[in-house]
Design a protein around this motif. Structure first.
Motif, PDB file in Angstrom:
ATOM      1  N   ARG A 106      16.645   6.679  14.546  1.00 19.14           N
ATOM      2  CA  ARG A 106      16.351   5.692  15.210  1.00 19.14           C
ATOM      3  C   ARG A 106      16.336   5.376  16.597  1.00 19.14           C
ATOM      4  O   ARG A 106      16.172   5.289  17.206  1.00 19.14           O
ATOM      5  N   ALA A 107      17.877   5.034  16.310  1.00 18.58           N
ATOM      6  CA  ALA A 107      18.596   4.744  17.700  1.00 18.58           C
ATOM      7  C   ALA A 107      18.326   6.307  18.948  1.00 18.58           C
ATOM      8  O   ALA A 107      18.425   5.321  20.258  1.00 18.58           O
ATOM      9  N   THR A 108      18.233   7.242  18.280  1.00 16.18           N
ATOM     10  CA  THR A 108      18.118   8.164  19.245  1.00 16.18           C
ATOM     11  C   THR A 108      16.586   8.070  19.868  1.00 16.18           C
ATOM     12  O   THR A 108      15.921   8.509  21.349  1.00 16.18           O
ATOM     13  N   GLY A 109      15.835   8.187  19.246  1.00 16.75           N
ATOM     14  CA  GLY A 109      14.254   7.483  19.707  1.00 16.75           C
ATOM     15  C   GLY A 109      13.799   9.203  20.498  1.00 16.75           C
ATOM     16  O   GLY A 109      13.652  10.115  19.748  1.00 16.75           O
ATOM     17  N   GLU A 155      27.833   9.990  11.246  1.00 18.73           N
ATOM     18  CA  GLU A 155      26.961   9.076  11.378  1.00 18.73           C
ATOM     19  C   GLU A 155      27.801   7.729  10.435  1.00 18.73           C
ATOM     20  O   GLU A 155      27.390   8.429   9.389  1.00 18.73           O
ATOM     21  N   ALA A 196      24.875   8.981  19.591  1.00 15.88           N
ATOM     22  CA  ALA A 196      24.778   7.940  20.165  1.00 15.88           C
ATOM     23  C   ALA A 196      25.570   8.244  21.365  1.00 15.88           C
ATOM     24  O   ALA A 196      24.950   8.677  22.163  1.00 15.88           O
ATOM     25  N   GLU A 230      19.410   5.338  10.770  1.00 14.57           N
ATOM     26  CA  GLU A 230      19.804   4.800  11.615  1.00 14.57           C
ATOM     27  C   GLU A 230      20.188   5.469  12.915  1.00 14.57           C
ATOM     28  O   GLU A 230      19.302   5.041  13.941  1.00 14.57           O
ATOM     29  N   ALA A 231      20.682   6.913  12.914  1.00 16.52           N
ATOM     30  CA  ALA A 231      21.305   6.770  14.350  1.00 16.52           C
ATOM     31  C   ALA A 231      19.258   7.773  14.438  1.00 16.52           C
ATOM     32  O   ALA A 231      19.547   7.786  15.882  1.00 16.52           O
TER      33      ALA A 231
END
Ligand code: MN
Length: 297
Positions: A196-199, A188, A161, A193-194
């Motif tokens: 996926r959130a970075t995308g 993390e 993030a 999830e990290a």
């Protein structure tokens, strides 16, 4: 299809042309698409020789390095920031001359354990330098990866993030986030999830297990990681990074804390890592097809 790479320290910590010839040859023989050149000493790299050797073996290249305290672009000291900017620009020139597509690592601050948190001014200075260097890198078609590392190796980017926020501030299409399983496993809340959130901000990826030894022999859940990479449609390089006291020497063994001999045979380690990665990628792709194959007739 992601290009699969291997970090040069699987083969050698040496910087001679004989070392480079051996490392590039083994990278090709093991079936990898690219070698990540660990640029510990930019001046020691014979760019013409490396480029020719890569071309002869039909192997691509990426490059990684970290700044030291005297070149810390996140400091509040103009001399260090200028020195760091120069070091980064020298790195981009070397990467361009060896034909590297990506330059990654700790390019936004010093690669060290800090004893203070970063300052807002330091982060702003770092963003400004990285934007300048990123613009120069773009002229050679080079992507920069801001590597997220654990708290003992940086005080700025310890989570995905934070790195997404950093690259948004830099605001260049070729300056992206570089994630590493080993570091994410430490910092993390949820590694998958990290990712996926970075995308779309993910530009470079390091595999490595919890102890940085044989891939799959530690405690990291690679099934979840590769499913997350498939979910975000990550198409960039996937490079295997591992360190053993068998190969790594100073100064890296001191900075990274490589005290144990996690493997003797880099060839066995690398061939296994490639096969393991391909199997995980295939399984993750098939997992993504489950819904499509579950339609009632
Ligand atoms: Mn890494």
């Amino acid at each position: 299809m992601n290009k699969l790479g291997v970090h040069s320290f699987i083969w050698t910590a040496g910087a001679s042309n004989a070392d480079a010839e051996r490392a590039i040859g083994l990278t090709a023989e093991a079936g990898f698409d690219l070698m990540e050149v660990a640029a510990m000493d930019l001046a020691a790299i014979d760019v013409a020789f490396i480029r020719q050797t890569l071309e002869r073996h039909r192997i691509g290249a990426t490059m990684s390095f970290g700044l030291d305290a005297d070149h810390d672009v996140s400091s509040n000291d103009d001399a260090r920031i200028d020195a760091g900017r120069q070091r980064l620009l020298e790195g981009i020139a070397v990467a361009r001359d060896i034909g590297a597509t990506h330059v990654c690592g700790i390019l936004y601050g010093a690669f060290r354990k800090y004893d203070q948190p970063p300052t807002a001014e330091g982060i702003a200075r770092s963003v400004e330098v990285v934007r300048h260097v990123g613009e120069v890198a773009a002229q050679s078609g080079i992507t920069l990866g801001m590597e997220v590392v654990n708290r003992y190796e940086s005080n700025i980017l310890n989570t995905a993030a934070q790195a997404v926020e950093f690259v948004k501030r830099v605001d260049l299409p070729n300056v992206l986030v570089h994630l590493d399983c080993y570091h994410m496993n430490i910092e993390e809340a949820d590694v998958a999830e990290a990712i996926r959130a970075t995308g779309k901000y993910l530009g470079y990826f390091h595999t490595g297990d919890s102890h940085r030894g044989y891939l799959g022999s530690g405690s990291i859940n690679f099934s979840r990681i590769f499913r997350a990479l498939v979910a975000i449609d990550y198409q960039g390089p996937v490079t295997f990074e591992s360190f053993s006291s068998r190969v790594v020497g100073q100064p890296l063994e001191g900075i990274l804390g490589i005290w144990r001999n996690l493997w003797e045979d880099g060839w066995d380690l690398a061939v296994h890592a490639r096969a393991y990665t391909l199997a995980q990628m295939k399984a993750a792709q098939e997992a993504a097809n489950t819904v499509a194959r579950s339609r009632l007739s």
